[in-house]
Design a protein around this motif. Structure first.
Motif, PDB file in Angstrom:
ATOM      1  N   ASP A   1      -8.132 -80.955  -6.423  1.00  5.44           N
ATOM      2  CA  ASP A   1      -8.175 -80.859  -4.969  1.00  5.44           C
ATOM      3  C   ASP A   1      -6.925 -80.207  -4.387  1.00  5.44           C
ATOM      4  O   ASP A   1      -6.510 -80.496  -3.269  1.00  5.44           O
ATOM      5  N   ALA A   2      -6.315 -79.307  -5.156  1.00  3.55           N
ATOM      6  CA  ALA A   2      -5.089 -78.658  -4.689  1.00  3.55           C
ATOM      7  C   ALA A   2      -5.012 -77.225  -5.188  1.00  3.55           C
ATOM      8  O   ALA A   2      -5.631 -76.860  -6.195  1.00  3.55           O
ATOM      9  N   ILE A   3      -4.252 -76.416  -4.453  1.00  4.51           N
ATOM     10  CA  ILE A   3      -3.936 -75.053  -4.864  1.00  4.51           C
ATOM     11  C   ILE A   3      -2.578 -75.095  -5.570  1.00  4.51           C
ATOM     12  O   ILE A   3      -1.596 -75.583  -5.008  1.00  4.51           O
ATOM     13  N   HIS A   4      -2.524 -74.620  -6.795  1.00  8.46           N
ATOM     14  CA  HIS A   4      -1.277 -74.586  -7.544  1.00  8.46           C
ATOM     15  C   HIS A   4      -0.795 -73.141  -7.657  1.00  8.46           C
ATOM     16  O   HIS A   4      -1.607 -72.229  -7.838  1.00  8.46           O
ATOM     17  N   LEU A   5       0.522 -72.953  -7.563  1.00  2.00           N
ATOM     18  CA  LEU A   5       1.127 -71.624  -7.663  1.00  2.00           C
ATOM     19  C   LEU A   5       2.229 -71.633  -8.710  1.00  2.00           C
ATOM     20  O   LEU A   5       2.915 -72.636  -8.903  1.00  2.00           O
ATOM     21  N   SER A   6       2.402 -70.485  -9.337  1.00  4.11           N
ATOM     22  CA  SER A   6       3.516 -70.299 -10.257  1.00  4.11           C
ATOM     23  C   SER A   6       4.003 -68.870 -10.122  1.00  4.11           C
ATOM     24  O   SER A   6       3.190 -67.938 -10.060  1.00  4.11           O
ATOM     25  N   GLY A   7       5.311 -68.677 -10.036  1.00  2.37           N
ATOM     26  CA  GLY A   7       5.845 -67.328  -9.845  1.00  2.37           C
ATOM     27  C   GLY A   7       7.053 -67.049 -10.713  1.00  2.37           C
ATOM     28  O   GLY A   7       7.804 -67.960 -11.098  1.00  2.37           O
ATOM     29  N   ARG A   8       7.243 -65.779 -11.020  1.00  3.64           N
ATOM     30  CA  ARG A   8       8.396 -65.301 -11.769  1.00  3.64           C
ATOM     31  C   ARG A   8       8.918 -64.038 -11.096  1.00  3.64           C
ATOM     32  O   ARG A   8       8.137 -63.238 -10.574  1.00  3.64           O
ATOM     33  N   SER A   9      10.225 -63.839 -11.108  1.00  2.90           N
ATOM     34  CA  SER A   9      10.781 -62.643 -10.472  1.00  2.90           C
ATOM     35  C   SER A   9      12.070 -62.216 -11.150  1.00  2.90           C
ATOM     36  O   SER A   9      12.873 -63.046 -11.576  1.00  2.90           O
ATOM     37  N   THR A  10      12.234 -60.899 -11.252  1.00  7.86           N
ATOM     38  CA  THR A  10      13.503 -60.313 -11.696  1.00  7.86           C
ATOM     39  C   THR A  10      14.112 -59.459 -10.599  1.00  7.86           C
ATOM     40  O   THR A  10      15.083 -58.745 -10.833  1.00  7.86           O
ATOM     41  N   ASP A  11      13.537 -59.535  -9.394  1.00  8.08           N
ATOM     42  CA  ASP A  11      13.998 -58.729  -8.264  1.00  8.08           C
ATOM     43  C   ASP A  11      15.261 -59.363  -7.677  1.00  8.08           C
ATOM     44  O   ASP A  11      15.208 -60.482  -7.147  1.00  8.08           O
ATOM     45  N   PRO A  12      16.411 -58.688  -7.767  1.00  3.97           N
ATOM     46  CA  PRO A  12      17.658 -59.288  -7.277  1.00  3.97           C
ATOM     47  C   PRO A  12      17.708 -59.409  -5.759  1.00  3.97           C
ATOM     48  O   PRO A  12      18.590 -60.078  -5.215  1.00  3.97           O
ATOM     49  N   ARG A  13      16.759 -58.782  -5.054  1.00  3.57           N
ATOM     50  CA  ARG A  13      16.784 -58.809  -3.590  1.00  3.57           C
ATOM     51  C   ARG A  13      16.160 -60.068  -3.007  1.00  3.57           C
ATOM     52  O   ARG A  13      16.306 -60.331  -1.819  1.00  3.57           O
ATOM     53  N   ILE A  14      15.438 -60.840  -3.827  1.00  2.06           N
ATOM     54  CA  ILE A  14      14.754 -62.014  -3.294  1.00  2.06           C
ATOM     55  C   ILE A  14      15.102 -63.258  -4.083  1.00  2.06           C
ATOM     56  O   ILE A  14      15.488 -63.182  -5.256  1.00  2.06           O
ATOM     57  N   ASN A  15      14.987 -64.389  -3.405  1.00  4.13           N
ATOM     58  CA  ASN A  15      15.037 -65.694  -4.057  1.00  4.13           C
ATOM     59  C   ASN A  15      13.621 -66.233  -3.998  1.00  4.13           C
ATOM     60  O   ASN A  15      13.135 -66.632  -2.944  1.00  4.13           O
ATOM     61  N   LEU A  16      12.932 -66.222  -5.132  1.00  5.65           N
ATOM     62  CA  LEU A  16      11.515 -66.567  -5.134  1.00  5.65           C
ATOM     63  C   LEU A  16      11.283 -68.010  -4.693  1.00  5.65           C
ATOM     64  O   LEU A  16      10.307 -68.302  -3.999  1.00  5.65           O
TER      65      LEU A  16
ATOM     66  N   GLY B   1       7.404 -72.414  -8.003  1.00  2.60           N
ATOM     67  CA  GLY B   1       6.016 -72.862  -7.988  1.00  2.60           C
ATOM     68  C   GLY B   1       5.730 -73.657  -6.743  1.00  2.60           C
ATOM     69  O   GLY B   1       6.599 -73.847  -5.887  1.00  2.60           O
ATOM     70  N   GLY B   2       4.500 -74.154  -6.640  1.00  2.00           N
ATOM     71  CA  GLY B   2       4.141 -74.936  -5.472  1.00  2.00           C
ATOM     72  C   GLY B   2       2.785 -75.576  -5.624  1.00  2.00           C
ATOM     73  O   GLY B   2       2.021 -75.264  -6.540  1.00  2.00           O
ATOM     74  N   GLN B   3       2.493 -76.478  -4.705  1.00  2.00           N
ATOM     75  CA  GLN B   3       1.215 -77.174  -4.685  1.00  2.00           C
ATOM     76  C   GLN B   3       0.828 -77.417  -3.238  1.00  2.00           C
ATOM     77  O   GLN B   3       1.616 -77.957  -2.462  1.00  2.00           O
ATOM     78  N   ILE B   4      -0.396 -77.018  -2.879  1.00  2.00           N
ATOM     79  CA  ILE B   4      -0.894 -77.154  -1.517  1.00  2.00           C
ATOM     80  C   ILE B   4      -2.218 -77.904  -1.550  1.00  2.00           C
ATOM     81  O   ILE B   4      -3.163 -77.455  -2.216  1.00  2.00           O
ATOM     82  N   PRO B   5      -2.324 -79.050  -0.884  1.00  2.00           N
ATOM     83  CA  PRO B   5      -3.607 -79.762  -0.850  1.00  2.00           C
ATOM     84  C   PRO B   5      -4.690 -78.889  -0.215  1.00  2.00           C
ATOM     85  O   PRO B   5      -4.436 -78.181   0.763  1.00  2.00           O
ATOM     86  N   LEU B   6      -5.895 -78.939  -0.762  1.00  7.79           N
ATOM     87  CA  LEU B   6      -6.994 -78.157  -0.194  1.00  7.79           C
ATOM     88  C   LEU B   6      -7.349 -78.623   1.214  1.00  7.79           C
ATOM     89  O   LEU B   6      -7.736 -77.818   2.071  1.00  7.79           O
ATOM     90  N   GLY B   7      -7.217 -79.911   1.465  1.00 12.60           N
ATOM     91  CA  GLY B   7      -7.468 -80.429   2.802  1.00 12.60           C
ATOM     92  C   GLY B   7      -8.837 -80.055   3.335  1.00 12.60           C
ATOM     93  O   GLY B   7      -9.862 -80.236   2.668  1.00 12.60           O
ATOM     94  N   ILE B   8      -8.854 -79.461   4.514  1.00 14.92           N
ATOM     95  CA  ILE B   8     -10.123 -79.152   5.182  1.00 14.92           C
ATOM     96  C   ILE B   8     -10.915 -78.092   4.433  1.00 14.92           C
ATOM     97  O   ILE B   8     -12.134 -78.018   4.573  1.00 14.92           O
ATOM     98  N   PHE B   9     -10.244 -77.268   3.622  1.00 21.19           N
ATOM     99  CA  PHE B   9     -10.974 -76.230   2.888  1.00 21.19           C
ATOM    100  C   PHE B   9     -11.963 -76.841   1.901  1.00 21.19           C
ATOM    101  O   PHE B   9     -13.019 -76.268   1.637  1.00 21.19           O
ATOM    102  N   ALA B  10     -11.608 -78.014   1.356  1.00 21.45           N
ATOM    103  CA  ALA B  10     -12.502 -78.665   0.399  1.00 21.45           C
ATOM    104  C   ALA B  10     -13.804 -79.097   1.060  1.00 21.45           C
ATOM    105  O   ALA B  10     -14.848 -79.191   0.401  1.00 21.45           O
ATOM    106  N   ASP B  11     -13.757 -79.357   2.369  1.00 21.00           N
ATOM    107  CA  ASP B  11     -14.962 -79.782   3.093  1.00 21.00           C
ATOM    108  C   ASP B  11     -15.701 -78.606   3.729  1.00 21.00           C
ATOM    109  O   ASP B  11     -16.815 -78.766   4.222  1.00 21.00           O
ATOM    110  N   TYR B  12     -15.060 -77.444   3.719  1.00 20.48           N
ATOM    111  CA  TYR B  12     -15.631 -76.298   4.421  1.00 20.48           C
ATOM    112  C   TYR B  12     -16.835 -75.721   3.691  1.00 20.48           C
ATOM    113  O   TYR B  12     -17.808 -75.276   4.296  1.00 20.48           O
TER     114      TYR B  12
END
Length: 340
Positions: free
Chosen positions: A260-275, A297-308
């Motif tokens: 019931d959640a959106i999971h994210l994972s990211g990697r970066s070698t770009d010195p211009r950003i802090n991911l 990384g991150g985690q976002i509850p689906l919330g209302i999207f799960a009922d949509y």
């Protein structure tokens, strides 16, 4: 007095120690918990438990637990409620109650040892070093300074964790990581280390990574993709690691719907950003996200999207648009660009 000795003295006055891992613990967290337990044993703490919540599903994490025969217990809320004097609560590789763990926000914590970016850490003992490449590095320093007995299991666990957390010393490694591994070298089981480094991969994980490759969108040097709905949460960081190596790609972010959640994972070698900061800016109002400059990384509850909708294809499309808009906006790419 050194941090190691201060911690040892605090543990010496304790009757019990509950070490709480973060959700879905990885080798850095698990090896750090193992080392802290060994330090507590040396300090005279007879009752010690390592607790975790979530899943240990990544093939390397499963191999780590099984091959090292780690004694783990599911998180028990009673451990943190009405603790008697002398019952200590410790966090390793995370720092804040309620953030990537099942401990209720506001719960008093006795020990925090971590290397992840965090603010507002409150504990009786805190060793928070964002500059080092792994929490296991800090614990390796402790066991060396305190002359705690280090057998092949502990040495191999800490060595593997440091190598994995730094991608073989290619990401975020400092001289401290090299020194820590050198101090453990003579007691590390090389055969076991090889077995931990090359676990079998499930067909489901390969399929999820294939979906990530197929669904990729590239703007400038940033690649964003998804794996749809999946049970293979740990395929996300594996896909991010692989896709970040594509020619012309400096930042790769992979997301998927898990339960019931959106999971994210990211990697970066770009010195211009802090991911970590970028994902935090993008999603902190709807979930939790963050991490290091190069790994986040991150985690976002689906919330209302799960009922949509009950249609997975429709749900994935909605989530894809939401996540894409927020990630590209946070990285200053919301005006569009090249797509692959």
């Amino acid at each position: 007095m050194s941090q190691a000795r201060t911690l040892y003295d605090l543990l010496g006055d304790a009757d019990s120690l509950a070490i709480v891992c973060h959700n879905n613990p990885d080798p850095d967290c698990l090896s750090s918990a193992l080392a802290l337990g060994r330090i507590a044993a040396a300090a005279g703490v007879d009752e010690r438990r390592i607790l975790y919540s979530g899943r240990i599903s990544h093939q390397q994490n499963r191999a780590f637990v099984n091959l090292l025969d780690l004694d783990l217990q599911p998180f028990d809320p009673e451990v943190v409620h009405d603790r008697p004097d002398g019952a200590l609560l410790a966090f390793v590789d995370h720092a804040i109650p309620g953030a990537n763990n099942e401990v209720p926000p506001g719960t008093p914590v006795d020990v925090v040892i971590d290397h992840h970016p965090a603010e507002g850490i409150d504990a009786r003992f805190v060793d928070h070093r964002e500059a080092v490449g792994a929490t296991a590095t800090i614990l390796a320093e402790y066991v060396a300074e305190l002359d705690v007995e280090v057998d092949a299991t502990l040495a191999t666990a800490l060595t593997f964790a440091i190598r994995r957390e730094t991608l073989g010393f290619l990401r975020g490694a400092t001289p401290a990581e090299y020194e820590a591994v050198a101090s453990l070298h003579d007691r590390t089981d090389r055969d076991l280390l090889r077995r931990l480094s090359t676990p079998s991969v499930s067909g489901e994980t390969v399929d999820a990574i294939a979906d990530a490759i197929r669904n990729r969108v590239v703007r400038g040097g940033t690649l964003l993709t998804h794996v749809g709905r999946t049970n293979e949460r740990d395929a996300l960081p594996q896909a991010a690691d692989y896709l970040a190596t594509l020619e012309g790609v400096e930042t790769a972010v992979v997301f998927g719907i898990v339960d019931d959640a959106i999971h994210l994972s990211g990697r970066s070698t770009d010195p211009r950003i802090n991911l970590g900061d970028a994902l935090g800016d993008a999603f902190d109002d709807v979930g939790s996200a963050g991490g290091h400059r190069e790994m986040a990384g991150g985690q976002i509850p689906l919330g209302i999207f799960a009922d949509y909708t009950t249609d997975d294809a429709t749900l994935v499309d909605i989530v894809n648009r939401l996540v894409s808009n927020r990630v590209f906006a946070a990285l200053g790419l919301d005006d569009g660009g090249d797509e692959d």
